[in-house]
Every structure is written in structure tokens, then in C-alpha cells.
Design a protein around this motif. Structure first.
Motif, PDB file in Angstrom:
ATOM      1  N   GLY A  54       0.721  -4.901 -12.165  1.00 58.00           N
ATOM      2  CA  GLY A  54       1.907  -4.069 -12.361  1.00 58.00           C
ATOM      3  C   GLY A  54       1.603  -2.842 -13.204  1.00 58.00           C
ATOM      4  O   GLY A  54       2.093  -1.731 -12.917  1.00 58.00           O
ATOM      5  N   ASP A  55       0.788  -3.017 -14.247  1.00 59.00           N
ATOM      6  CA  ASP A  55       0.395  -1.872 -15.073  1.00 59.00           C
ATOM      7  C   ASP A  55      -0.410  -0.868 -14.263  1.00 59.00           C
ATOM      8  O   ASP A  55      -0.263   0.350 -14.446  1.00 59.00           O
ATOM      9  N   ARG A  56      -1.255  -1.359 -13.351  1.00 62.42           N
ATOM     10  CA  ARG A  56      -2.021  -0.440 -12.509  1.00 62.42           C
ATOM     11  C   ARG A  56      -1.090   0.351 -11.595  1.00 62.42           C
ATOM     12  O   ARG A  56      -1.306   1.548 -11.347  1.00 62.42           O
ATOM     13  N   VAL A  57      -0.051  -0.277 -11.108  1.00 62.62           N
ATOM     14  CA  VAL A  57       0.920   0.416 -10.265  1.00 62.62           C
ATOM     15  C   VAL A  57       1.622   1.521 -11.066  1.00 62.62           C
ATOM     16  O   VAL A  57       1.778   2.658 -10.600  1.00 62.62           O
ATOM     17  N   GLN A 106       7.006  10.503  -0.593  1.00 68.45           N
ATOM     18  CA  GLN A 106       6.065  10.289   0.508  1.00 68.45           C
ATOM     19  C   GLN A 106       4.673   9.917  -0.014  1.00 68.45           C
ATOM     20  O   GLN A 106       4.009   9.037   0.547  1.00 68.45           O
ATOM     21  N   GLN A 107       4.238  10.593  -1.071  1.00 64.99           N
ATOM     22  CA  GLN A 107       2.913  10.285  -1.610  1.00 64.99           C
ATOM     23  C   GLN A 107       2.871   8.877  -2.196  1.00 64.99           C
ATOM     24  O   GLN A 107       1.857   8.177  -2.083  1.00 64.99           O
ATOM     25  N   VAL A 108       3.968   8.462  -2.810  1.00 69.70           N
ATOM     26  CA  VAL A 108       4.030   7.096  -3.324  1.00 69.70           C
ATOM     27  C   VAL A 108       3.969   6.093  -2.178  1.00 69.70           C
ATOM     28  O   VAL A 108       3.258   5.081  -2.260  1.00 69.70           O
ATOM     29  N   ALA A 109       4.700   6.359  -1.116  1.00 72.10           N
ATOM     30  CA  ALA A 109       4.712   5.441   0.031  1.00 72.10           C
ATOM     31  C   ALA A 109       3.340   5.327   0.676  1.00 72.10           C
ATOM     32  O   ALA A 109       3.000   4.285   1.250  1.00 72.10           O
ATOM     33  N   GLN A 110       2.533   6.383   0.595  1.00 75.50           N
ATOM     34  CA  GLN A 110       1.205   6.369   1.203  1.00 75.50           C
ATOM     35  C   GLN A 110       0.139   5.805   0.269  1.00 75.50           C
ATOM     36  O   GLN A 110      -0.964   5.467   0.711  1.00 75.50           O
ATOM     37  N   GLU A 162      -1.925   3.306  -2.238  1.00 74.72           N
ATOM     38  CA  GLU A 162      -2.204   1.867  -2.218  1.00 74.72           C
ATOM     39  C   GLU A 162      -3.312   1.555  -3.203  1.00 74.72           C
ATOM     40  O   GLU A 162      -4.098   2.417  -3.596  1.00 74.72           O
ATOM     41  N   LEU A 163      -3.343   0.326  -3.621  1.00 79.69           N
ATOM     42  CA  LEU A 163      -4.445  -0.162  -4.449  1.00 79.69           C
ATOM     43  C   LEU A 163      -4.768  -1.576  -4.012  1.00 79.69           C
ATOM     44  O   LEU A 163      -3.961  -2.236  -3.341  1.00 79.69           O
ATOM     45  N   THR A 164      -5.952  -2.037  -4.335  1.00 82.56           N
ATOM     46  CA  THR A 164      -6.396  -3.356  -3.879  1.00 82.56           C
ATOM     47  C   THR A 164      -6.556  -4.293  -5.066  1.00 82.56           C
ATOM     48  O   THR A 164      -6.898  -3.866  -6.185  1.00 82.56           O
ATOM     49  N   HIS A 165      -6.319  -5.576  -4.790  1.00 81.26           N
ATOM     50  CA  HIS A 165      -6.489  -6.611  -5.816  1.00 81.26           C
ATOM     51  C   HIS A 165      -6.858  -7.909  -5.125  1.00 81.26           C
ATOM     52  O   HIS A 165      -6.091  -8.451  -4.329  1.00 81.26           O
ATOM     53  N   GLU A 166      -8.087  -8.383  -5.417  1.00 76.02           N
ATOM     54  CA  GLU A 166      -8.573  -9.658  -4.871  1.00 76.02           C
ATOM     55  C   GLU A 166      -8.391  -9.724  -3.357  1.00 76.02           C
ATOM     56  O   GLU A 166      -7.922 -10.711  -2.797  1.00 76.02           O
ATOM     57  N   LEU A 168       9.675  -4.908   0.381  1.00 77.24           N
ATOM     58  CA  LEU A 168       9.294  -5.516  -0.889  1.00 77.24           C
ATOM     59  C   LEU A 168       8.086  -4.837  -1.504  1.00 77.24           C
ATOM     60  O   LEU A 168       7.596  -5.226  -2.567  1.00 77.24           O
ATOM     61  N   GLY A 169       7.564  -3.827  -0.823  1.00 76.40           N
ATOM     62  CA  GLY A 169       6.397  -3.126  -1.384  1.00 76.40           C
ATOM     63  C   GLY A 169       5.160  -3.967  -1.418  1.00 76.40           C
ATOM     64  O   GLY A 169       4.264  -3.738  -2.192  1.00 76.40           O
ATOM     65  N   LEU A 170       5.049  -4.987  -0.554  1.00 82.83           N
ATOM     66  CA  LEU A 170       3.886  -5.883  -0.578  1.00 82.83           C
ATOM     67  C   LEU A 170       3.259  -5.940   0.796  1.00 82.83           C
ATOM     68  O   LEU A 170       3.909  -5.823   1.820  1.00 82.83           O
TER      69      LEU A 170
END
Length: 494
Positions: free
Chosen positions: A371-374, A421-425, A427-431, A491-493
Motif C-alpha cells: 500500500g505504501d508503494r502504491v 488516465q496515467q494512474v489507470a495505466q 502498475e507495480l508487481t509484488h510476488e 477493485l484495482g486488483l
């Protein structure tokens, strides 16, 4: 009685040599010829009657050329001759002792003399000549001056003067102690990889421009090398040093030939920058010169460390620790200042209220570290989309706000839509999981003399409207946003 009178006469001769013991010229010369002080006698026309051999250490002239002449006519350097004659004229007029400090610059070395002038009287108490005793006090004079200048710099530090102004004064202090030198203070950039020139009042401009961003490395001039190895680097001749391959031509064009650099550390040995001394001729430092450099580097360290602490305190007081955007209190203070200016000049302003959609679901599924990374990524996107003049802050949790000075409603809506739009595009990765997130934004424009609270209230209601209409959208007055496109993740997931 005669015996007692003889004893008194001997005592007088011991304590008043100018009147008695020195009355005999041969005795006068025998006693003082080998004195380390410069001792001379002048008549009332200020012509030299005698001067001892100590003058030869500072002035290459035959002594007999000075006899019968005033200091100025005898060829003494003007910095010595003029103030000396002025002081002797006072002795001649007032018939009392005078004291003057004389300074001589010789072969790049400065000498300071504490000079005392006495009216001489014969046995009949007639004023007939002037006795001059000049004692070299260079070290003591420099120490007094250094202490005075140090105290002035420390007062500047205590008064929280601008750091560059203090560093400039430290350079001037060094240059007053080391004639013909050029000093410079470099500070460590935020990246920790480069140094930049913070003060160098006497450096040639063409060379100073090359120090705007100096890399730190094992062979990058004296300063870059000193910062890399964290120890002093002495380069006696730049033309013979491999350290100057990158800056050698610039240094040669500027007439620089020697450089001594020492690192500046915090109290716990963290690098803050470097202090450098330049000369226009090949030169090695003496032990006393090195002590001065280390002493001044310590004062520079106090200056830079205090500035670092003040900067950190300012950041703690004004910035959000995670996103490095303004915190709530500082955002409101800054936004109100901008609004007051906008009202004064009747300029438009807009505000944006922003909230990350379903942020709790991200925390619950992936943990608060993700969440902090987001939040950090979102703050980066805000800085990328908004202008440098815009005021952006984190109000708390996943809620953010921005004030856009000189911005009409439609332009603000376009900025908000571009950010969405930039937020919607993003992404970050985790495990092995790809995480996406979205933002809802409410936009409001300043109406007449509305306060910041009222504007934020308008924007907050529009943000609530964006949330109620499906999230991931921008809502502004008299603007119906389009529905969320199919395929976007509510849900943003992922």
C-alpha cells in the motif's frame, strides 16, 4: 651619598636605555645589531640615522642606502614607508610614544610588524631623535584576526543566516589568512554521487562553471577524489597530476596550478562536501597552513550540518514522510497564500480533491508495505502531471489535494483527466502479481472571494459524486463524466 648616586645612575641606565646606554653610538650598535627586531633611529627630519641588519631579512637593500633618507625616499616598500612616516610625524608633533601595525607582502608571504616609536631625549632633556622598534608578530596577528573572523562566522550560524552566505564568509576568512590563495567549498548533492560549488568568491568564473556538478570518483580532480577516499588530497602541480585529466585544460586556462582539498564531515563522519585551496603557482602546504584548512573545514562542517538539520526539521514539519508531498497543515498554509495572491490580482484558481479507489482492498490483500508503494507511485504521478507552481499535498490516508494557480475550470478538468488516465495505466508487481489502482477526482474553481475551505468543500462533494457514479472518474461542475470503460478493474486488483 656619592655611592648612592652612582647606584641610582646605574639603575637609570638599565631602565632607560634610549636616554643613557644608547647615547653612545658604539654601545647602541653593539647591543642591537644582532637583535631579531628591526631597530632604527631617525632624526627630526625623519631621516634614518641607523638601522640594524634585521631589515635585510625582509627588504633586499644595502643598509647604507637607507641612511640619511626618509623611509619613503630610502626605497622601503610603500606599505611600510607611508604608515611609518605618518606615525613618526605624530611622534615629532606630540612628542609621545606611538604604536602602529605595519604589513609587508613579500614573495607571496605576508609579514605583520608591531611597531613602537619613542621620542629620544638627551641628558639635557632635549627631544632630538626617534627610536623605532619593529617586532614581527605575523602569527599572533593572524591568530587574532582568525579568532575575530571565526566569531563573526559563528554569529552568522547562530543567527541562521543563509548557508551560502556563511560559506562565502568562510572562504573570505581563509583568503585573509592565506594571501594569494583562492578557496572553494563544494557540497554533496542529494544523490550522493556528485559535488556542486557552494562558495568560491575568488575562483575564475570559467573554472567555477565546471564545478557546477563534479562527479565523485577515485581520480576526479582533488575534490572528487577527496570525497571518494574521504581523506585530504594535496596536488602540488596540476599539470603533473593524473587526477586532472578531465579538468586539466579548464584549470590551465584559468591559471590554476595547485590544489589542496579536504573532505568535510558531520560529527558521525558522514560526508557533507569538500573544502579546497587553489594557487596560481605550484605549491605545497606548510603544517600551519594545513592546520588552518582543517580548522576552517570544521567550521564549514558546523555550518553544513546545521543547515542539514534545519532542512530535515523543515521537511518533518512540512512534508509527508512517505510521499514527500506537502502534509495537510503545510498544504493548507501554502494554498491559502496562493489564493490570497489570486484574489489580489483577480486571477483564477482551481482545486482538486483526489482519493484512491478501493485502497483498503490493496492493503488487506497485499499488506501495508505494498500500500505504501502504491501511495508513493501515486505521488510520483502527481508530480509528473502537475506543474511546479501547483501545490500538492497528502491530507491523510489515501486522500490528496492540489491547488492549481492561474487555472480555469476546463484546463483543471483536463489536468485531472490526464492524471486519472496515467494512474489507470500505472502498475507495480509484488510476488508475481501485477497490481493496478485507480483514482477518483473532484474539481472546483474559485468563485468570487470563496475561502479555501469552501473550495475544498465543493471539490470534496464532487469527489463523492465521482465515487457514487462508479469511481475512476473526474467530476467537475456542469460536467458529466463518461462511464467507466468495460475491462477496468473496479477493485484495482489483478
Amino acid at each position: 651619598m656619592n655611592r648612592q648616586r652612582n647606584v641610582n645612575h646605574q639603575a637609570d641606565a638599565q631602565h632607560f636605555p634610549a636616554r643613557n646606554a644608547f647615547a653612545d653610538e658604539a654601545g647602541f650598535r653593539a647591543i642591537i645589531e644582532n637583535s631579531s627586531d628591526i631597530i632604527a633611529r631617525f632624526d627630526l627630519q625623519l631621516r634614518c640615522l641607523y638601522i640594524n641588519r634585521s631589515i635585510m631579512r625582509y627588504h633586499r637593500v644595502q643598509r647604507n642606502r637607507l641612511l640619511g633618507k626618509t623611509p619613503e625616499d630610502g626605497g622601503l616598500p610603500p606599505p611600510l614607508a607611508l604608515p611609518l612616516q605618518q606615525a613618526m610625524e605624530k611622534v615629532r608633533t606630540l612628542q609621545c610614544e606611538q604604536q602602529v601595525e605595519l604589513t609587508l607582502q613579500l614573495n607571496g608571504q605576508r609579514y605583520v610588524f608591531e611597531t613602537r616609536l619613542f621620542p629620544e631625549r638627551d641628558n639635557a632633556r632635549q627631544f632630538g631623535s626617534i627610536l623605532c622598534i619593529a617586532r614581527e608578530m605575523t602569527e599572533a596577528s593572524l591568530a587574532r584576526r582568525l579568532l575575530t573572523e571565526e566569531n563573526a562566522v559563528l554569529e552568522m550560524i547562530a543567527d541562521s543566516r543563509p548557508v551560502n552566505q556563511i560559506l562565502h564568509s568562510i572562504c573570505q576568512m581563509i583568503e585573509s589568512q592565506l594571501p594569494n590563495c583562492m578557496s572553494a567549498i563544494m557540497t554533496l548533492d542529494r544523490s550522493g554521487q556528485t559535488l556542486s560549488l557552494a562558495a568560491g568568491p575568488s575562483l575564475p568564473v570559467s573554472y567555477a562553471e565546471q564545478l557546477a556538478q563534479l562527479p565523485i570518483g577515485p581520480e576526479v580532480a582533488a575534490c572528487g577524489t577527496a570525497a571518494f577516499w574521504k581523506r585530504s588530497i594535496i596536488v602540488n602541480d596540476l599539470t603533473q597530476s593524473a587526477l586532472w585529466d578531465s579538468l586539466g585544460q579548464h584549470a590551465a586556462d584559468a591559471g590554476l596550478r595547485a590544489c589542496w582539498s579536504t573532505p568535510i564531515f558531520t560529527s558521525d563522519h558522514q560526508l557533507l562536501g569538500t573544502l579546497a585551496i587553489y594557487y596560481d603557482m605550484p605549491r605545497s602546504p606548510s603544517p600551519s597552513e594545513l592546520r588552518l584548512v582543517y580548522r576552517c573545514s570544521h567550521i564549514a562542517a558546523i555550518t553544513l550540518q546545521r543547515n542539514l538539520h534545519e532542512s530535515q526539521l523543515y521537511q518533518l514539519a512540512t512534508q509527508d514522510g512517505l510521499t514527500h508531498l506537502f502534509n495537510r497543515r503545510h498544504f493548507i498554509e501554502s494554498a491559502e497564500r496562493h489564493l490570497n495572491q489570486a484574489r489580489r490580482y483577480q486571477r483564477p484558481s482551481a482545486v482538486m480533491m483526489m482519493d484512491l479507489d478501493h485502497f483498503k482492498a490493496i492493503n488487506d490483500r497485499y499488506g501495508h508495505a505494498v500500500g505504501d508503494r502504491v501511495l508513493t507511485l501515486f505521488s510520483h504521478l502527481c508530480r509528473h502531471c502537475l506543474r511546479g507552481s501547483d501545490v500538492v499535498g497528502r491530507l491523510g490516508g489515501e486522500e490528496f489535494a492540489a491547488l492549481l494557480p492561474d487555472t480555469e475550470l476546463e484546463e483543471a478538468r483536463q489536468v485531472a483527466e490526464r492524471l486519472r488516465q496515467q494512474v489507470a495505466q500505472a502498475e507495480l508487481t509484488h510476488e508475481g502479481h501485477t497490481i493496478r489502482f485507480q483514482v477518483s477526482i473532484g474539481v472546483a474553481i474559485m468563485q468570487s472571494n470563496e475561502s479555501l475551505d469552501v473550495m475544498l468543500g465543493h471539490a470534496d462533494r464532487l469527489l463523492y459524486q465521482a465515487k457514487s457514479q462508479g469511481r475512476n472518474r473526474v467530476c467537475a461542475p456542469e460536467f458529466d463524466d463518461k462511464p467507466v470503460h468495460q475491462g477496468e478493474l473496479p477493485l484495482g486488483l489483478a
